[in-house]
Design a protein around this motif. Sequence first.
Motif, PDB file in Angstrom:
ATOM      1  N   ALA A 298      -0.185 -14.878  58.465  1.00  0.00           N
ATOM      2  CA  ALA A 298      -0.855 -14.115  58.280  1.00  0.00           C
ATOM      3  C   ALA A 298      -0.874 -14.349  56.455  1.00  0.00           C
ATOM      4  O   ALA A 298      -0.333 -14.518  56.416  1.00  0.00           O
TER       5      ALA A 298
ATOM      6  N   LYS B 286      -7.089 -10.232  50.901  1.00  0.00           N
ATOM      7  CA  LYS B 286      -8.647  -8.767  51.027  1.00  0.00           C
ATOM      8  C   LYS B 286      -9.394  -8.896  51.057  1.00  0.00           C
ATOM      9  O   LYS B 286     -10.485  -9.609  49.644  1.00  0.00           O
TER      10      LYS B 286
ATOM     11  N   PHE C  64      -2.684 -10.049  41.909  1.00  0.00           N
ATOM     12  CA  PHE C  64      -2.368  -8.580  42.632  1.00  0.00           C
ATOM     13  C   PHE C  64      -1.014  -8.821  43.258  1.00  0.00           C
ATOM     14  O   PHE C  64       0.631  -8.517  43.038  1.00  0.00           O
TER      15      PHE C  64
ATOM     16  N   TYR D 167       5.457  -9.033  42.337  1.00  0.00           N
ATOM     17  CA  TYR D 167       6.457 -10.326  42.195  1.00  0.00           C
ATOM     18  C   TYR D 167       7.487  -9.584  40.321  1.00  0.00           C
ATOM     19  O   TYR D 167       7.420 -10.473  40.183  1.00  0.00           O
TER      20      TYR D 167
ATOM     21  N   ARG E  75      10.027 -17.201  43.784  1.00  0.00           N
ATOM     22  CA  ARG E  75      11.564 -16.437  44.167  1.00  0.00           C
ATOM     23  C   ARG E  75      12.155 -18.333  44.821  1.00  0.00           C
ATOM     24  O   ARG E  75      11.175 -19.680  44.919  1.00  0.00           O
TER      25      ARG E  75
ATOM     26  N   MET F 221       4.467  -0.893  41.247  1.00  0.00           N
ATOM     27  CA  MET F 221       3.656  -0.341  42.153  1.00  0.00           C
ATOM     28  C   MET F 221       2.233   0.549  41.459  1.00  0.00           C
ATOM     29  O   MET F 221       1.503   0.622  41.951  1.00  0.00           O
TER      30      MET F 221
ATOM     31  N   LEU G 178      -0.041  -2.080  42.935  1.00  0.00           N
ATOM     32  CA  LEU G 178      -0.430  -1.492  44.211  1.00  0.00           C
ATOM     33  C   LEU G 178      -1.344  -0.441  44.214  1.00  0.00           C
ATOM     34  O   LEU G 178      -2.539  -0.426  44.985  1.00  0.00           O
TER      35      LEU G 178
ATOM     36  N   ASP H 138      -3.690  -2.663  55.790  1.00  0.00           N
ATOM     37  CA  ASP H 138      -2.837  -4.260  55.822  1.00  0.00           C
ATOM     38  C   ASP H 138      -2.161  -4.553  56.652  1.00  0.00           C
ATOM     39  O   ASP H 138      -1.739  -5.388  56.033  1.00  0.00           O
TER      40      ASP H 138
ATOM     41  N   GLY I 259      -1.760  -8.874  57.716  1.00  0.00           N
ATOM     42  CA  GLY I 259      -0.568  -9.479  57.291  1.00  0.00           C
ATOM     43  C   GLY I 259       0.400  -9.237  55.755  1.00  0.00           C
ATOM     44  O   GLY I 259       1.403  -9.852  55.712  1.00  0.00           O
ATOM     45  N   THR I 260      -0.629  -8.241  55.298  1.00  0.00           N
ATOM     46  CA  THR I 260      -0.438  -7.612  53.649  1.00  0.00           C
ATOM     47  C   THR I 260       0.861  -7.391  54.290  1.00  0.00           C
ATOM     48  O   THR I 260       2.108  -6.867  53.258  1.00  0.00           O
TER      49      THR I 260
ATOM     50  N   ASP J  82       3.262  -6.651  56.230  1.00  0.00           N
ATOM     51  CA  ASP J  82       4.744  -7.846  55.952  1.00  0.00           C
ATOM     52  C   ASP J  82       5.235  -8.210  54.707  1.00  0.00           C
ATOM     53  O   ASP J  82       5.978  -8.796  54.479  1.00  0.00           O
ATOM     54  N   LEU J  83       4.319  -8.850  54.188  1.00  0.00           N
ATOM     55  CA  LEU J  83       4.339  -9.513  52.248  1.00  0.00           C
ATOM     56  C   LEU J  83       5.415  -8.121  51.579  1.00  0.00           C
ATOM     57  O   LEU J  83       5.720  -8.832  50.853  1.00  0.00           O
ATOM     58  N   LEU J  84       4.250  -7.626  51.966  1.00  0.00           N
ATOM     59  CA  LEU J  84       4.526  -6.298  50.657  1.00  0.00           C
ATOM     60  C   LEU J  84       6.556  -5.997  50.942  1.00  0.00           C
ATOM     61  O   LEU J  84       7.186  -5.470  50.629  1.00  0.00           O
ATOM     62  N   ALA J  85       6.554  -5.578  53.310  1.00  0.00           N
ATOM     63  CA  ALA J  85       8.040  -5.225  53.010  1.00  0.00           C
ATOM     64  C   ALA J  85       8.975  -6.773  52.272  1.00  0.00           C
ATOM     65  O   ALA J  85      10.019  -6.054  52.228  1.00  0.00           O
ATOM     66  N   THR J  86       8.251  -7.676  52.117  1.00  0.00           N
ATOM     67  CA  THR J  86       9.705  -8.389  51.810  1.00  0.00           C
ATOM     68  C   THR J  86       9.153  -8.744  49.529  1.00  0.00           C
ATOM     69  O   THR J  86      10.876  -9.135  49.574  1.00  0.00           O
ATOM     70  N   ALA J  87       8.303  -8.140  49.540  1.00  0.00           N
ATOM     71  CA  ALA J  87       8.200  -8.017  48.325  1.00  0.00           C
ATOM     72  C   ALA J  87       9.416  -6.461  47.194  1.00  0.00           C
ATOM     73  O   ALA J  87       9.805  -6.004  47.952  1.00  0.00           O
ATOM     74  N   PRO J  88       9.054  -7.524  46.066  1.00  0.00           N
ATOM     75  CA  PRO J  88      10.820  -6.415  45.185  1.00  0.00           C
ATOM     76  C   PRO J  88      10.056  -5.119  44.883  1.00  0.00           C
ATOM     77  O   PRO J  88      10.070  -4.565  43.606  1.00  0.00           O
ATOM     78  N   MET J  89       9.928  -4.076  45.893  1.00  0.00           N
ATOM     79  CA  MET J  89       9.488  -2.750  46.196  1.00  0.00           C
ATOM     80  C   MET J  89      10.297  -2.242  47.249  1.00  0.00           C
ATOM     81  O   MET J  89       9.419  -2.598  48.271  1.00  0.00           O
TER      82      MET J  89
ATOM     83  N   LEU K  18       7.461  -3.031  61.594  1.00  0.00           N
ATOM     84  CA  LEU K  18       7.134  -4.412  62.106  1.00  0.00           C
ATOM     85  C   LEU K  18       8.338  -5.244  62.152  1.00  0.00           C
ATOM     86  O   LEU K  18       8.108  -6.453  62.079  1.00  0.00           O
ATOM     87  N   ARG K  19       9.809  -5.165  63.020  1.00  0.00           N
ATOM     88  CA  ARG K  19      10.173  -5.926  64.044  1.00  0.00           C
ATOM     89  C   ARG K  19       9.154  -6.354  64.960  1.00  0.00           C
ATOM     90  O   ARG K  19       9.068  -6.175  65.405  1.00  0.00           O
TER      91      ARG K  19
END
Lengths: 208, 218
Positions: A72, A76, A87, A92, A135, B1, B4, B71, B75-76, B78-85, B217-218
């Motif tokens: 995916a 948005k 965004f 990042y 990255r 943040m 977001l 979200d 898929g957002t 998943d991507l947020l979980a891997t983002a530097p936040m 998410l796992r």
Amino acid sequence: MELAVENLAVSRGGVPVLEGVSFTLTAGQVLILRGPNGSGKTTLLRCLAGLQPPLAGTVSMPPEAIAYGAHADGLKSTLSVAENLKFWANIYGTGEITRAMNDFNLTHLGARPATNLSAGQKRRLGLARLLVTGRPVWLLDEPTVALDQASVKMFADAVRAHVAGGGAALIATHIDLGLEAAIFDIGACRADPDSGAALVGAFDEAFE
Amino acid sequence: MIALLIRDMRLSIRAGGGFGLGLAFFLIVTVLVPFGVGPDTAILTRIAPGILWIGALLACLLSLDRVFQLDFEDGTLDLLATAPMPMEGAVMVKALVHWLVTGLPLTLAAPLLATLLHLGAEGKFWLFVTLLIGTPALSMIGTFGAALTVGLKRGGLLLSLLVLPLYVPTLIFGAEAARRGSEGMAVTTPLLMLAGITAGAVALLPFASAAAIRINLR
């Protein structure tokens, strides 16, 4: 910079799917991940990206060095192309989207809402996100779905430029991208779903 | 943040974002109650703080399933979980946006709508104050519920069942403080309890919510 995976075992929904996965990915290298449907490519990539813990084994690189491109795209539909990309660039901390827009030929679509894009254009936008993460290691899960030949070439060029700049990429795909790449077939690493050791691991995981 | 926060505010204001949904629901509830109860002003004045609090609470509940579900689906997450936040930060932002989109408009509109229920000036003031203090807790607790049900398709009903019992203390102290205020009694004790619930929810629930999301998410 080196991504060394040693003896990794991963599970999906509590069932072990892979075990004994070992490979090394160094800077400037592309590794193509192959294996039949359901063999655990996505699970392996999710584990490396830090979204799920491994059952066993070690990964030498922290998830903070890895940009993960999933099935995916995380777009948005009510935001424009530029807003979507901007965004992620802000998240990042890179903030710069011009190059990513150019490399994936999105500049003329900048103001268009993502809901009006074709499937291939959405995919290009999703891949452009990788460029704004800044990255070094890209993990890509079937990146060429919905892309036409010209876009696949555009994508391959982006990967080539990325690894030439000291990056690395691990790509799960079934098509030939025309890249100088090593191939890693995970078919040999299939785990026995009923293996006792793996089940103990899953049990422990539930009580961590 | 901040990125977001800006994105989520923008999404909520654009078409289909759900801004004003809670407010419209609150308006309808407040307009319907006098029709149901009858025009007796003494009764209306007495039940007004409770009705307005329940209306605000249900209006908050209405938009909760959107907090993470959209979200998650595209898929957002998943991507947020891997983002530097940190995920805790993302949860805080999500709760803050939910409050800005529902809690704050409700708080601002409540004194106006209280006129329909014949609430006096003092009552309106305390209603405003209790909602201002209490609605952040509603958003934060609701975000926790949304985090627990994020992986479930059509988890809206389960979410309501999970969250409503957790809303009870906030409702009791919020409505009690507003009622006491409207009748000219001392409000300190329920108001402090309400503030304590909000402070506790904001301090603890981001960690619980982030853990729930990581597991989902796992």
